[in-house]
Design an enzyme around this catalytic site. Structure first.
Site, short mmCIF file in Angstrom:
data_model
loop_
_atom_site.label_atom_id
_atom_site.label_comp_id
_atom_site.label_asym_id
_atom_site.label_seq_id
_atom_site.Cartn_x
_atom_site.Cartn_y
_atom_site.Cartn_z
N GLU A 115 2.09 -5.82 32.58
CA GLU A 115 2.92 -4.81 32.67
C GLU A 115 2.46 -4.30 34.30
O GLU A 115 3.61 -3.51 34.51
CB GLU A 115 2.92 -3.85 31.44
CG GLU A 115 3.33 -4.38 30.22
CD GLU A 115 5.15 -4.59 30.32
OE1 GLU A 115 5.62 -3.75 31.04
OE2 GLU A 115 5.56 -5.58 29.68
N SER A 119 6.80 9.16 -33.19
CA SER A 119 5.39 8.89 -33.88
C SER A 119 4.21 8.88 -32.91
O SER A 119 3.11 8.74 -33.62
CB SER A 119 5.54 7.50 -34.86
OG SER A 119 6.47 7.61 -35.61
#
Length: 768
Positions: free
Chosen positions: A180, A458
């Site tokens: 780059e 229950s």
């Protein structure tokens, strides 16, 4: 005429030095202004960084019952690589009853753990030795590093994982500069010759074919400027690049670029920086990237979408090989290294840890707790590390179990809108291991696990039985309970006549049989004997934090709880009566590992230990011969315990159960509260069973308290008997609560009275 032509020139000549002075003053002023902007931003927090969310670290201990396969699942999740010999960090190898791991260094809250070479040996099903090879010592326990689950990006449009200079591979820096900005260490932020070359190339081509920006200019563009294309913006970019280059070192600039560069998209969130990209594309830390993986990421800088390694594999491979060629040409690679690298295929790994909204139901709980302990949003966006209690493998298994079971029920029973929720927690610590908020587990939405409040049916009965068993002088597992028609005043003074599920009555049943078979009428009668207010108080003692009306229907679950609240109740039941508050957060640190908050271990004994043991024994029997016997049938020798729950008209199906380590609560039903037509045994229990089938459950073991003994009771009367008498049931009982044992002959002389028969209307009318 000629004098008029030369007038501007003469004016310019006469004022030249003034103009130069003004230009210099303006330029210096502008640079001072730019410098102030740059200094404020660059020296402070350059970025808003989302909170990083980590799962719990896996602890391995001597004598722990855990398989090599279970640890291997964790290692795969962490991105460890299986090799023949684990010589590098992030590798593991498997031999016969031996697992070797080269563990990574990590930070967990206030703990700093170094790299370690571990050798773990097994004897049978349990770990027999943990060797620290570097120190030539043995350890009692070790941790594996926590897995990065997700990142709370909030409203941010970009995400990054900040890397320190020491964590960045040298080859990455070299490749970036060579590809780059070859003259990065020579120029002063801008490269005029490169700009001119690019300008001529673009003019010749009639379009933009080449860029002349340095790495410093690219950093400026990403950090400070918009994407507009104009000469003014380019001039400002150059000025800022000059200032940054003058004020900061090249290494600082390069580090900032490596943390800032755009490298792809994760849904709506941009992936910035090589640290995050390393996890996103290869599921491993930046320090462990191979040469070809570094080259792939460097190649993407030119165009993350164009060279996307998953969607544009051919382009990405070609670009990767070009980067490798540049490194070879510049003599950073030997011929053999270059040839070996370009021969390797392009391989990426999916990274579910970085998927936005992953495990959203669990993340809801994390957010609730995080916002409570770190209320300042700016602090949360400073890269804080959040360490949670999540077991990702348990979470994935829970999601799969709920989704697959609901899909099966939907097709078999034509229930397209069936829904469910699930919570899994560690019994001894209260740490939440998994939360599933619905069958669309990967999508954020209504979280039924946290916010779905339904009657529990229950599931309430064990609370009633615990309240009774805590009074050892009056109740034990053999206590006889009336199972006859009965009538109570309930809401608003209305008469309420509870019925058993099969609509029949048995006269009397033992307390153990009543809970094993989930009989309704004996449960309500027992609650009446204990006191409905005491039942309500017991529910609150077990961790339910809301007001409870002490009505008779409470005994059968006429109270609304979420799956999370149910899980808290059963955590106490399964933990010998000790409450550990359920939580999803362990600790929070700053980005540089300074501790912000850490959870303190809190526990309270909320129920009697002996009574809790008796209840656990009964709930185990539920899975062997009661309403959840399908569980015992499927898992054979693996002992578990639990309770089914069903509400009126089969609107809600519940199951809460536990093995040695984990307690799980499951709800199945419809969001609109219409009947789902499934009991707890046919709806929620199969979800629990599907989860345990994947999860290697550990057989339930509880130490037998010294204050208990195995006692013998007459089946018909419930009287305490000597061993050897006929028709007795032998069950654990609290020794201090037992009356003197009767002999067999004494029972024959004083037989139990037959249960009183309920008189019909005519018998009561005529006094028969």
């Amino acid at each position: 005429m000629s004098s008029l032509l030369f007038a501007p020139f003469r004016w310019f000549k006469r004022h030249f030095w003034k103009l130069v002075t003004v230009f210099i003053v303006l330029s210096v002023s502008y640079l001072i202004y730019i410098d102030a902007q740059v200094k404020h931003h660059f020296a402070g927090h350059k970025w808003e960084v989302p909170a990083q969310i980590y799962a719990r670290p896996l602890r391995l201990s001597l004598k722990q019952e855990i398989s090599i396969e279970e640890i291997q699942d964790e290692l795969k999740l962490l991105g460890y690589r299986q090799v023949a010999t684990a010589d590098d960090v992030g590798e593991y190898s498997i031999g016969k009853d031996i697992l070797s791991i080269y563990r990574r260094a990590f930070q967990y809250g206030a703990l700093t753990a170094p790299e370690r070479r571990l050798k773990i040996d097994w004897q049978g099903l349990r770990i027999s030795q943990i060797a620290l090879l570097d120190d030539n010592q043995n350890a009692r326990s070790v941790l594996l590093e926590p897995w990065l689950i997700s990142r709370l990006v909030g409203g941010l449009s970009e995400d990054r994982m900040l890397m320190q200079d020491s964590d960045i591979p040298d080859m990455l820096k070299i490749a970036l500069i060579e590809v780059e900005d070859k003259n990065f260490y020579k120029h002063h932020g801008v490269a005029p010759l490169a700009i001119l070359r690019a300008l001529f190339a673009n003019i010749s081509a009639g379009r933009t074919v080449q860029g002349g920006s340095t790495l410093t200019q690219q950093l400026v563009k990403n950090l400070y400027l918009s994407r507009e294309r104009s000469y003014v913006r380019k001039l400002r970019e150059a000025a800022m690049a000059l200032v940054i280059d003058a004020r900061y070192s090249k290494d600082e600039i390069l580090n900032a670029y490596i943390n800032e560069v755009f490298l792809g998209q994760n849904g709506k969130v941009a992936v910035h920086g090589f640290g995050l990209a390393s996890h996103f594309y290869f599921n491993k830390p930046l320090q462990e990237l191979e040469l070809v993986e570094i080259a792939t990421l460097v190649g993407m800088v030119k165009g993350p979408s164009f060279y996307h390694p998953k969607r544009q594999k051919d382009r990405s491979l070609e670009r990767r090989n070009l980067v490798l060629r540049i490194l070879f040409d510049e003599q950073y690679l030997s011929a053999s290294e270059y040839q070996s690298a370009i021969a390797k295929p392009l391989v990426t790994s999916s990274s579910p840890s970085l998927a936005s909204g992953q495990h959203p139901a669990f993340m809801d709980k994390v957010r609730d707790e995080l916002f409570s302990v770190v209320p300042d949003s700016s602090e949360r966006l400073a890269g804080v590390k959040v360490f949670t209690t999540l077991d990702v493998n348990a979470q994935l298994r829970a999601e799969n179990a709920l989704i697959s079971t609901l899909e099966q029920k939907s097709q078999a029973r034509n229930l397209p809108n069936i829904e469910g929720a699930m919570v899994v927690s560690d019994i001894s610590s209260g740490e939440i291991r998994a939360i599933v908020g619905g069958k669309r587990a990967q999508f954020a939405g209504f979280n039924r696990a946290l916010n779905g409040y339904r009657q529990i049916g229950s599931l309430m009965k064990p609370v009633v039985y615990l309240a009774a068993l805590e009074n050892a002088y009056e109740f034990n597992l053999a206590t006889r309970l009336a199972d006859e028609p009965v009538e109570y005043d309930d809401k608003e003074g209305k008469k309420w006549q509870p019925q058993n599920a099969d609509k029949s009555f048995r006269g009397e049943v033992s307390l153990l049989d009543a809970i094993v078979n989930s009989y309704n009428v004996p449960s309500v009668n027992l609650a009446n004997l204990v006191g409905f207010d005491e039942v309500a108080a017991t529910l609150q003692r077990l961790g339910y934090e809301k007001a409870v009306k002490p009505l008779p229907s409470l005994a059968l679950g006429a109270v609304e709880l979420s799956p999370l609240e149910v899980n808290q109740i059963y955590q106490v039941i399964s933990n010998q009566g000790e409450l550990r508050p359920l939580h999803a957060l362990s600790s929070v640190t700053t980005a540089d590992n300074q501790l912000i908050w850490e959870r303190e271990a809190v526990s309270q004994q909320r129920a009697d230990i002996d009574a809790s043991y008796l209840l656990n024994f009964a709930l185990h029997q539920v899975t062997k011969k009661g309403t959840a016997r399908a569980l015992g049938e499927q898992f054979g020798r693996v002992n578990m315990a639990g309770k089914t729950g069903t509400t009126d008209d089969y609107r809600d199906s519940w199951f809460a159960g536990f093995d040695r380590n984990l307690v799980t609560s499951v709800w199945v039903g419809h969001d609109d509260n219409t009947p789902v037509n499934m009991s707890g045994a046919t709806g929620a229990l199969p979800v629990f069973m599907a989860f345990q089938a994947q999860n290697s459950p550990k057989s339930l073991v509880r130490a037998f308290p010294e204050t208990l003994s195995i006692a013998h009771f007459d089946v018909a009367s419930g009287q305490h008997m000597l061993a050897g008498c006929p028709n007795i049931m032998s069950v654990p009982a609290i020794t201090d609560g037992l009356s003197d044992a009767q002999g067999c002959a004494e029972l024959e002389r004083n037989p139990p009275k037959a249960p009183k028969k309920e008189r019909n209307f005519f018998e009561r009318l005529f006094g028969w």
